[in-house]
Design a protein around this motif. Structure first.
Motif, PDB file in Angstrom:
ATOM      1  N   LEU A  44       0.819  -1.436   0.308  1.00 15.88           N
ATOM      2  CA  LEU A  44      -0.014   0.004  -0.093  1.00 15.88           C
ATOM      3  C   LEU A  44       0.897   0.745   0.180  1.00 15.88           C
ATOM      4  CD1 LEU A  44      -1.815  -2.379   0.840  1.00 15.88           C
ATOM      5  CD2 LEU A  44      -2.999  -0.424   1.690  1.00 15.88           C
ATOM      6  N   TRP A  57      -2.092  -0.420  -4.280  1.00 19.85           N
ATOM      7  CA  TRP A  57      -1.260  -1.469  -3.602  1.00 19.85           C
ATOM      8  C   TRP A  57      -1.976  -2.198  -4.918  1.00 19.85           C
ATOM      9  CZ3 TRP A  57      -6.695   1.232  -3.811  1.00 19.85           C
ATOM     10  CH2 TRP A  57      -7.140   0.384  -4.063  1.00 19.85           C
ATOM     11  N   TYR A  66     -12.216  -5.188  -4.034  1.00 20.55           N
ATOM     12  CA  TYR A  66     -11.134  -4.764  -3.508  1.00 20.55           C
ATOM     13  C   TYR A  66     -12.074  -3.039  -2.633  1.00 20.55           C
ATOM     14  CZ  TYR A  66      -7.085  -6.460  -4.784  1.00 20.55           C
ATOM     15  OH  TYR A  66      -6.065  -7.338  -4.758  1.00 20.55           O
ATOM     16  N   THR A  67     -12.354  -2.734  -1.359  1.00 16.41           N
ATOM     17  CA  THR A  67     -12.840  -2.058  -0.533  1.00 16.41           C
ATOM     18  C   THR A  67     -12.391  -1.164   0.012  1.00 16.41           C
ATOM     19  OG1 THR A  67     -14.964  -2.426  -0.890  1.00 16.41           O
ATOM     20  CG2 THR A  67     -14.787  -0.620   0.970  1.00 16.41           C
ATOM     21  N   VAL A  68     -11.702   0.388   0.137  1.00 18.56           N
ATOM     22  CA  VAL A  68     -10.946   1.155   0.811  1.00 18.56           C
ATOM     23  C   VAL A  68     -11.174   1.969   2.244  1.00 18.56           C
ATOM     24  CG1 VAL A  68      -9.196   2.836   1.142  1.00 18.56           C
ATOM     25  CG2 VAL A  68      -9.461   1.429  -1.141  1.00 18.56           C
ATOM     26  N   THR A  79     -15.492   4.809   4.132  1.00 17.76           N
ATOM     27  CA  THR A  79     -15.612   3.811   2.512  1.00 17.76           C
ATOM     28  C   THR A  79     -15.362   4.105   1.138  1.00 17.76           C
ATOM     29  OG1 THR A  79     -16.957   2.296   4.058  1.00 17.76           O
ATOM     30  CG2 THR A  79     -16.526   1.401   1.599  1.00 17.76           C
ATOM     31  N   CYS A  89      -7.196   4.464  -5.383  1.00 18.09           N
ATOM     32  CA  CYS A  89      -8.777   5.164  -5.153  1.00 18.09           C
ATOM     33  C   CYS A  89      -7.952   6.273  -4.678  1.00 18.09           C
ATOM     34  CB  CYS A  89      -8.629   4.293  -4.114  1.00 18.09           C
ATOM     35  SG  CYS A  89     -10.590   4.502  -3.306  1.00 18.09           S
ATOM     36  N   ALA A 105      -4.959   4.253   5.657  1.00  8.96           N
ATOM     37  CA  ALA A 105      -6.361   3.811   5.407  1.00  8.96           C
ATOM     38  C   ALA A 105      -5.949   2.229   5.409  1.00  8.96           C
ATOM     39  CB  ALA A 105      -6.329   4.712   3.483  1.00  8.96           C
ATOM     40  N   ARG A 106      -7.211   1.472   4.925  1.00  4.56           N
ATOM     41  CA  ARG A 106      -7.410  -0.235   4.986  1.00  4.56           C
ATOM     42  C   ARG A 106      -8.174  -0.030   3.614  1.00  4.56           C
ATOM     43  NH1 ARG A 106     -10.753  -0.960  10.317  1.00  4.56           N
ATOM     44  NH2 ARG A 106     -12.565  -0.151   9.692  1.00  4.56           N
ATOM     45  N   VAL A 107      -7.011  -1.232   2.868  1.00  2.53           N
ATOM     46  CA  VAL A 107      -7.994  -2.046   1.723  1.00  2.53           C
ATOM     47  C   VAL A 107      -8.677  -3.931   2.085  1.00  2.53           C
ATOM     48  CG1 VAL A 107      -6.849  -2.433  -0.565  1.00  2.53           C
ATOM     49  CG2 VAL A 107      -6.122  -1.050   0.139  1.00  2.53           C
ATOM     50  N   TYR A 123      -7.655  -8.173   5.475  1.00  2.00           N
ATOM     51  CA  TYR A 123      -7.653  -6.561   4.795  1.00  2.00           C
ATOM     52  C   TYR A 123      -6.506  -5.944   4.974  1.00  2.00           C
ATOM     53  CZ  TYR A 123      -8.191  -4.659   9.113  1.00  2.00           C
ATOM     54  OH  TYR A 123      -8.484  -5.211  11.268  1.00  2.00           O
ATOM     55  N   SER A 126      -2.707   0.691   5.290  1.00  2.00           N
ATOM     56  CA  SER A 126      -1.525   1.197   4.852  1.00  2.00           C
ATOM     57  C   SER A 126      -0.587   2.555   5.448  1.00  2.00           C
ATOM     58  CB  SER A 126      -2.279   2.729   4.144  1.00  2.00           C
ATOM     59  OG  SER A 126      -2.813   3.483   4.821  1.00  2.00           O
TER      60      SER A 126
END
Length: 292
Positions: A44, A57, A66-68, A79, A89, A105-107, A123, A126
């Motif tokens: 990330l 990433w 994926y969702t950030v 989100t 993103c 952040a987290r993916v 997940y 970052s």
């Protein structure tokens, strides 16, 4: 004496231990089964220039999406880029609200075709990112310059950022204020030896040799930073002594032509009035005398 044989009695603590071990194994199997086929995001990375900020990433998705989520230290998770197949993103609209905050952040990753995914969320977090101290500075431009005698005046134009206030995008100067400096590099057009001067404003006024042509460019600098202190240097501009002479000649020729035109107009009016006066005089002399 021989010990009588009989049924073996299991101790209670042994039963408890075996039960706990079996439960742990079942949990691990369930976890592996639930997350099978889900790829964990990695590498990330924040990419940011003038506060335009993209989170990137790896890897490219095959059968997953994926969702950030992003948040600063004092905020809630928000989100972004829900169920995307991209590996980047744009989070500019979030970080531009408060550029001095520190963000994380987290993916998340999940199977693409899973209608009801029962496994644990997969997940990756970052690194933290503080836009005010880490966004790269955009390349400045030279707005104007003029060399008059032994003085060279250069004006720098700030680049525009992605930070918006009251519907208007702010410049670097609007965001950083006195934290933002500029460095001017200049040299004689006939040599390669560079000199540098700094200012906390957008104006430079430096001493140069009369009659010499100079080349120069500028660079944005934030000295208080540990990283990303400097922008790319602007494109090079040069003065031209010959152009100055031509400009002066143009004005001189223009002034002379203007005087000539005014003289011709005045002369034409004078001759016109003279002809009219002669015509009136001629009519008077040629008219018959009135008989009493």
């Amino acid at each position: 004496m021989a010990t009588p044989a009989g049924p073996r009695v299991t101790r209670p603590e042994a039963v408890v231990s075996r039960t706990l071990l079996l439960g742990w194994v079942l949990v691990q199997v369930a976890a592996v089964t639930g997350t099978a086929g889900v790829v964990v995001p990695y590498n990330l990375t924040w990419k940011s220039i003038n506060f335009k900020t993209i989170l990137e990433w790896e890897p490219k998705p095959i059968n997953h999406v994926y969702t950030v989520q992003i948040s600063h230290r004092l905020g809630n998770w928000k989100t972004k880029c829900y169920h995307t197949t991209d590996t980047e993103c744009d989070v500019t609209d979030e970080i531009a609200k408060e550029v001095k905050q520190t963000y994380a952040a987290r993916v998340f990753s999940k199977p693409a075709n899973a209608t009801s995914y029962a496994g644990e969320p997969v997940y990756t977090n970052s690194p933290e990112f503080t836009p005010y101290f880490e966004t790269k500075l955009g390349q400045p431009t030279i707005q104007s310059f003029e060399q008059v005698g032994t003085k060279l005046n250069v004006t720098v134009q700030d680049t525009r950022t992605s930070v918006k206030r009251n519907g208007t995008f702010l410049s670097l100067r609007d965001v950083f204020g006195k934290d933002l400096n500029y460095t001017l590099y200049y040299w004689k057009a006939s040599s390669t030896g560079k000199k540098a001067v700094k200012t906390s404003t957008n104006e430079f006024l430096i001493d140069v040799e009369k009659g010499e042509n100079y080349c120069f460019n500028v660079q944005a600098v934030i000295p208080s930073r540990r990283t990303n202190q400097k922008s790319l240097e602007s494109s090079i501009e040069c003065t031209s002594h010959e152009k100055g002479i031509m400009k002066e000649m143009f004005f001189i020729i223009g002034a002379v032509l203007f005087v000539i035109i005014i003289f011709i107009i005045a002369l034409s009016l004078f001759l016109y009035k003279c002809r009219k006066a002669r015509a009136r005089q001629s009519r008077k002399e040629n008219s018959p005398l009135s008989i009493a």
